[in-house]
Design a protein around this motif. Structure first.
Motif, short mmCIF file in Angstrom:
data_model
loop_
_atom_site.label_atom_id
_atom_site.label_comp_id
_atom_site.label_asym_id
_atom_site.label_seq_id
_atom_site.Cartn_x
_atom_site.Cartn_y
_atom_site.Cartn_z
N MET A 55 3.92 -10.14 -56.63
CA MET A 55 4.14 -8.47 -56.29
C MET A 55 3.20 -7.58 -57.42
O MET A 55 2.81 -6.53 -56.72
N ASN A 56 3.17 -7.96 -58.64
CA ASN A 56 2.39 -7.16 -59.49
C ASN A 56 0.92 -6.92 -59.00
O ASN A 56 0.25 -5.97 -59.03
N GLY A 57 0.33 -7.99 -58.49
CA GLY A 57 -1.01 -7.99 -58.15
C GLY A 57 -1.15 -7.24 -56.74
O GLY A 57 -2.20 -6.57 -56.49
N LYS A 58 -0.19 -7.06 -55.93
CA LYS A 58 -0.31 -6.14 -54.73
C LYS A 58 -0.21 -4.65 -55.13
O LYS A 58 -0.48 -3.79 -54.40
N MET A 59 0.41 -4.36 -56.33
CA MET A 59 0.72 -2.95 -56.52
C MET A 59 -0.65 -2.35 -57.15
O MET A 59 -1.42 -3.06 -57.86
N SER A 60 -0.70 -1.26 -56.99
CA SER A 60 -1.98 -0.28 -57.63
C SER A 60 -1.81 -0.12 -59.23
O SER A 60 -0.53 -0.15 -59.80
N ASP A 61 -2.88 -0.17 -59.74
CA ASP A 61 -2.96 -0.02 -61.33
C ASP A 61 -2.13 1.26 -61.67
O ASP A 61 -1.82 1.45 -62.92
N ASN A 62 -2.00 2.26 -60.84
CA ASN A 62 -1.74 3.69 -61.04
C ASN A 62 -0.18 3.77 -60.70
O ASN A 62 0.51 4.70 -60.87
N GLU A 63 0.62 2.72 -60.09
CA GLU A 63 1.91 2.64 -59.78
C GLU A 63 2.67 3.00 -60.82
O GLU A 63 2.55 2.49 -61.99
N THR A 64 3.91 3.80 -60.66
CA THR A 64 4.53 4.06 -61.70
C THR A 64 5.99 3.42 -61.67
O THR A 64 7.00 3.49 -62.44
N ARG A 65 6.31 3.13 -60.21
CA ARG A 65 7.66 2.37 -60.22
C ARG A 65 7.87 0.95 -60.38
O ARG A 65 6.60 0.24 -60.55
N SER A 66 8.82 0.37 -60.90
CA SER A 66 9.04 -1.05 -61.07
C SER A 66 8.68 -1.82 -59.91
O SER A 66 8.71 -1.40 -58.97
N ILE A 67 8.52 -3.12 -60.28
CA ILE A 67 8.29 -4.02 -59.30
C ILE A 67 9.57 -3.94 -58.24
O ILE A 67 9.53 -4.09 -57.06
N THR A 68 10.65 -3.89 -58.71
CA THR A 68 11.79 -4.13 -57.87
C THR A 68 11.93 -2.86 -57.37
O THR A 68 12.38 -2.94 -55.95
N GLN A 69 11.57 -1.86 -57.58
CA GLN A 69 11.57 -0.27 -56.80
C GLN A 69 10.54 -0.29 -55.87
O GLN A 69 10.59 0.01 -54.64
N TRP A 70 9.45 -0.76 -56.12
CA TRP A 70 7.96 -0.80 -55.17
C TRP A 70 8.49 -1.82 -54.05
O TRP A 70 8.05 -1.72 -52.92
N GLU A 71 9.18 -3.02 -54.32
CA GLU A 71 9.46 -3.90 -53.13
C GLU A 71 10.04 -3.49 -52.09
O GLU A 71 9.98 -4.03 -51.10
N LYS A 72 10.96 -2.69 -52.20
CA LYS A 72 11.84 -2.02 -51.46
C LYS A 72 11.12 -1.18 -50.32
O LYS A 72 11.51 -0.90 -49.39
N ALA A 73 10.14 -0.38 -51.05
CA ALA A 73 9.15 0.41 -49.95
C ALA A 73 8.27 -0.59 -49.39
O ALA A 73 7.46 0.05 -48.64
#
Length: 88
Positions: A55-73
């Motif tokens: 999940m961390n690998g799929k997120m942008s380096d500029n993401e400010t939400r946690s993985i748990t928050q990001w996964e919901k969206a």
């Protein structure tokens, strides 16, 4: 034959070491938070670690939400990482 096997094992361990160092301090922080958020999951810790790293690998380096928050969206990313980790 033994020399070839030893060389292959050494090369493999170097690749694993390089992958481990590829994570930044920020990545480690987010993965550790994800591990904490999923500490009560009814799967092996290695499955949760693989999932959180994916999940961390799929997120942008500029993401400010946690993985748990990001996964919901991002349910498609969540499903892909669940499958990669063997989380069923």
């Amino acid at each position: 034959m033994t020399f070839k096997l030893s060389a292959l094992l050494l090369a493999g361990s170097m690749l694993v070491s390089a992958a481990a160092f590829a994570q930044s301090a920020d990545d480690k922080k987010w993965v550790n938070q994800c591990l904490s958020d999923n500490k009560d999951a009814k799967v092996a810790a290695s499955v949760v670690n693989t999932y959180c790293t994916c999940m961390n690998g799929k997120m942008s380096d500029n993401e400010t939400r946690s993985i748990t928050q990001w996964e919901k969206a991002n349910p498609n990313a969540r499903k892909a990482c669940e499958q990669e980790a063997g989380w069923s």
